[in-house]
Design an enzyme around this catalytic site. Structure first.
Site, PDB file in Angstrom:
ATOM      1  N   ASP A 186     -11.641 -12.609   5.933  1.00 42.83           N
ATOM      2  CA  ASP A 186     -10.942 -11.517   5.323  1.00 42.83           C
ATOM      3  C   ASP A 186     -11.251 -10.285   6.232  1.00 42.83           C
ATOM      4  OD1 ASP A 186      -8.941 -10.133   4.305  1.00 42.83           O
ATOM      5  OD2 ASP A 186      -9.777 -10.281   2.183  1.00 42.83           O
ATOM      6  N   GLU A 228      -9.870  -1.666   5.411  1.00 41.95           N
ATOM      7  CA  GLU A 228     -10.445  -1.999   4.155  1.00 41.95           C
ATOM      8  C   GLU A 228     -11.691  -2.196   4.207  1.00 41.95           C
ATOM      9  OE1 GLU A 228      -8.349  -5.505   3.018  1.00 41.95           O
ATOM     10  OE2 GLU A 228      -9.391  -5.858   0.727  1.00 41.95           O
ATOM     11  N   GLU A 235      -4.123 -15.572  -4.175  1.00 44.18           N
ATOM     12  CA  GLU A 235      -4.552 -14.600  -4.921  1.00 44.18           C
ATOM     13  C   GLU A 235      -3.468 -14.345  -5.864  1.00 44.18           C
ATOM     14  OE1 GLU A 235      -5.459 -11.449  -1.754  1.00 44.18           O
ATOM     15  OE2 GLU A 235      -7.399 -12.290  -1.753  1.00 44.18           O
TER      16      GLU A 235
END
Ligand code: GCW
Length: 674
Positions: free
Chosen positions: A356, A384, A282
């Protein structure tokens, strides 16, 4: 108000079963850790009974006796408890026979172990247990039990839903907020012994002298609580901070830079834990920028830390947009060939699942696959992808599911827990990390129920085989101080909550359908992000005929990264568990499920169930009126209303989209999307 977390020390509904007559320590000059333990006993008993316990000189009837290897001088040889087999952090709680009757003895090999024993005794007392006559023997199965903060230096917390960072860099090191100490107490009470302060998307500034001074001030606060500080190391720091032309790990100037940096850190923080690194993922810099491997990068940092006893936690959360391989396969593909290539003080840190932190994923195939490399398990405490802090989702059950998953690598029973705690691998270095959900909110975690996830993380890091339900029960009793009936209602709510989220967000193995970037709310229709691996469509691939991602031999063959019999079971729709169906298979809408319904009918049913489960959470919570203080009752109610509305949003938006793709009607009797 929630500030005191599970350390409320409110007298249990049944009353305090046993109040020691006094406290006796075995040493004349108690260490800071023992002094903090004594302080905690004062805080607790003052709150529980109205007065602190007096200090005594010698153990006698009804006394509470504290002893550790370093704190024994006051006792006769025969009184010394043998805790040497329990390791550094272990402790016992037992009965000590004295000339004038029985005392309660807490003994640790180290002072930290003793402190853990003190917290255990206080929690038991708070829950109404009688601590006389106990014979507790506890030792953590995992050495390094870490919180990972994703906190930026400007106090923004990446994926943080509880306010700003609790690290007030501007006021450090001169002003030490009392909160730092309360944070350390809370962590110590659940066995957490390390904290990485900064975001893995790292800012090199934290490695400069002014910031290291601030870090050292925090380390000084945490040290008495047995907590070490770690930092994230930005791989390109030598270039950014000192203008080196490269950060290539084989370059000698770069190596020397990191050695000097390590020396500088340890001069300020002698017990510094080490570096946590996200590299070549990322957009983060890393060794691959110079054609070097993850092992070469990790080892360079490991060599710099090694003389000081520090470790490198090198993250395996590595994937790239340019790489055509199925994203869930990439970490294994990258790291498996590096097995055995890392220095002894490197731990490869692996997320629980290969994608993830989704509401449900299969366990990460690297667990079990790296026989010669210690692996840390990384869990995400901050939610998240599970509705931030507004949705109630107790993660104990999610983590228990992962930890108890059988990898089969060393034969049946090769659970992720046994890989991670070293029982199967014999690895001397073991670790579990949790991405923190803590912020500056008064209640620390953004919602009352999210405190349970912090608590459960610590308990599972200490004992990865602990029961999520047992942990929920302990937490609920400590946090809400209710009688057993109300406590059981709360526990039932917690135990059902994560599956409810799975049902209304990503049922039957669907995944990564959340809104782009922020990851809140549904967006399965997004199909044009320019980056396939961030695009919901890439994960569900729904067309008029079918939905799901084929990861068998006919597709990406991700199943080949798992051991038998998983590979075989998961390659066949008939033997794939429903909850992972669309993760591993592309399935026609009219496929007949084990229940006899079609896939479409089953999918609709899951969404409906998710919505009604949240409705049940609301009803249960309302039934607690009178048993819970009004403030927390009201706050949780309001959050459950939001969750109910948004569960409905997820269901309606998802169904409307699937129907636009498959052209099917809703099963008879189903309420149409709004
Ligand atoms: O879950 C994803 C998050 C990123 C995070 C990344 C990671 C810190 O969306 O915000 O970056 O994972 O774990 O590195």
């Amino acid at each position: 108000d929630g500030y005191r977390l599970w350390l409320r020390y409110t007298a249990p509904a049944s009353g305090v079963a046993f109040t020691p007559s006094n406290i006796v320590t075995g040493c004349d000059d108690p260490s800071p850790t023992i002094r903090k333990s004594l302080d905690e006993l004062d805080i607790a008993f003052e709150s529980l009974t109205g007065s602190k316990l007096p200090r005594g000189e010698a153990p006698g009837q009804g006394a509470l006796v504290l002893a550790s290897a370093a704190c024994n001088d006051g006792f006769a040889q025969t009184d010394r408890p043998d805790v040497s087999g329990l390791g550094q952090d272990g402790y016992t709680i037992s009965t000590l026979a004295t000339g004038d009757g029985d005392a309660v003895l807490i003994a640790g090999q180290s002072d930290a172990g003793l402190m853990y024993g003190v917290f255990d005794l206080l929690m038991r007392t708070s829950r109404g247990e009688d601590v006389r006559g106990l014979s507790v023997e506890e030792a953590p199965s995992v050495d390094l039990r870490l919180l990972n903060h994703w906190d930026n230096l400007d106090r923004h917390v990446e994926r943080g839903y509880a306010g700003q960072s609790i690290w007030n860099w501007h006021l450090l090191p001169d002003f030490l907020d009392r909160r730092y100490e309360d944070y350390a107490r809370a962590n110590a009470s659940i066995g957490i012994n390390g904290v990485s302060l900064t975001n893995v998307n790292a800012d090199a500034t934290v490695l400069t002298p002014p910031y290291l001074e601030k870090v050292a001030a925090l380390a000084d606060v945490f040290r008495p609580y047995g907590i070490k500080v770690y930092l994230t190391a930005r791989f390109s720091a030598p270039m950014e901070l000192d203008g080196l032309p490269t950060a290539d790990p084989v370059n000698e100037d770069v190596q020397e830079w990191w050695q000097a940096k390590a020396d500088e850190i340890y001069a300020r923080i002698p017990d510094f834990g080490g570096f946590l690194v996200k590299a070549n993922s990322e957009g983060q810099p890393g060794p691959q920028d110079y054609g070097r491997s993850h092992a070469e990068g990790a080892n360079m940092l490991a060599d710099a830390l090694e003389p000081h006893g520090g470790v490198v936690m090198w993250r395996a959360f590595v994937y790239s947009a340019e790489e055509p391989e199925d994203r869930v396969k990439q970490a294994y593909t990258e790291f498996k060939p590096l097995d055995g290539a890392f220095r002894d003080n490197v731990i490869v840190q692996v997320k629980n699942g290969p994608l993830d932190f989704q509401p449900r994923e299969p366990f990460h195939p690297l667990f079990g696959a790296m026989e010669d490399t210690p692996l840390a398990l990384e869990l995400q405490v901050t939610k998240e992808y599970l509705g931030f802090s507004t949705h109630l989702a107790y993660l104990g059950t999610l983590w228990e599911e992962v930890l108890s998953a059988d990898t089969y690598v060393y034969g049946q029973g090769s659970t992720v827990a046994k890989v991670v705690d070293g029982a199967l691998t014999g690895e001397p270095l073991t670790a579990i990390a949790g991405v923190s959900n803590i912020g500056s909110d008064r209640n620390w975690t953004g919602s009352h129920f999210d405190q349970a996830n912090w608590y459960a993380f610590g308990r599972l890091a200490w004992n990865p085989e602990a029961s999520a339900e047992r942990i929920a029960r302990d937490w609920a009793a400590l946090t809400f101080s209710t009688g057993p009936e109300a406590r059981d209602v709360i526990v039932d709510m917690m135990m059902a909550s994560r599956e409810a989220v799975v049902n209304y967000m990503t049922p039957l193995g669907l995944t990564h359908l959340m809104g782009t970037g922020h990851h809140y709310g549904p967006a399965p229709w997004v199909d044009d992000l320019g980056r396939a691996d961030w695009t919901p469509y890439y994960y569900h691939r729904a067309t008029k005929d079918a939905i799901g991602f084929d990861r068998t031999q006919t597709g990406s063959n991700a199943i080949a990264q798992y051991a038998e019999p998983l590979r075989e079971n998961w390659s066949d729709i008939a033997t794939t568990p429903d909850e992972l169906l669309l993760w591993f298979h592309r399935v026609p809408w009219d496929h007949e499920m084990k229940s006899g319904r079609t896939l479409w009918e089953a999918l609709v049913d899951h969404y409906d169930r998710g919505v009604s489960q949240v409705g049940e959470l609301k009803v249960h919570w309302q039934s607690l009126e009178g048993a819970i203080d009004r403030e927390r009752l009201r706050e949780v109610s309001a959050y459950l209303d939001i969750q109910a509305k948004e569960a409905r949003w997820w269901r309606d938006a998802s169904l409307a989209y699937w129907m636009s793709v498959n052209g099917l009607d809703l099963p008879a009797g189903t309420e149409p999307p709004a």
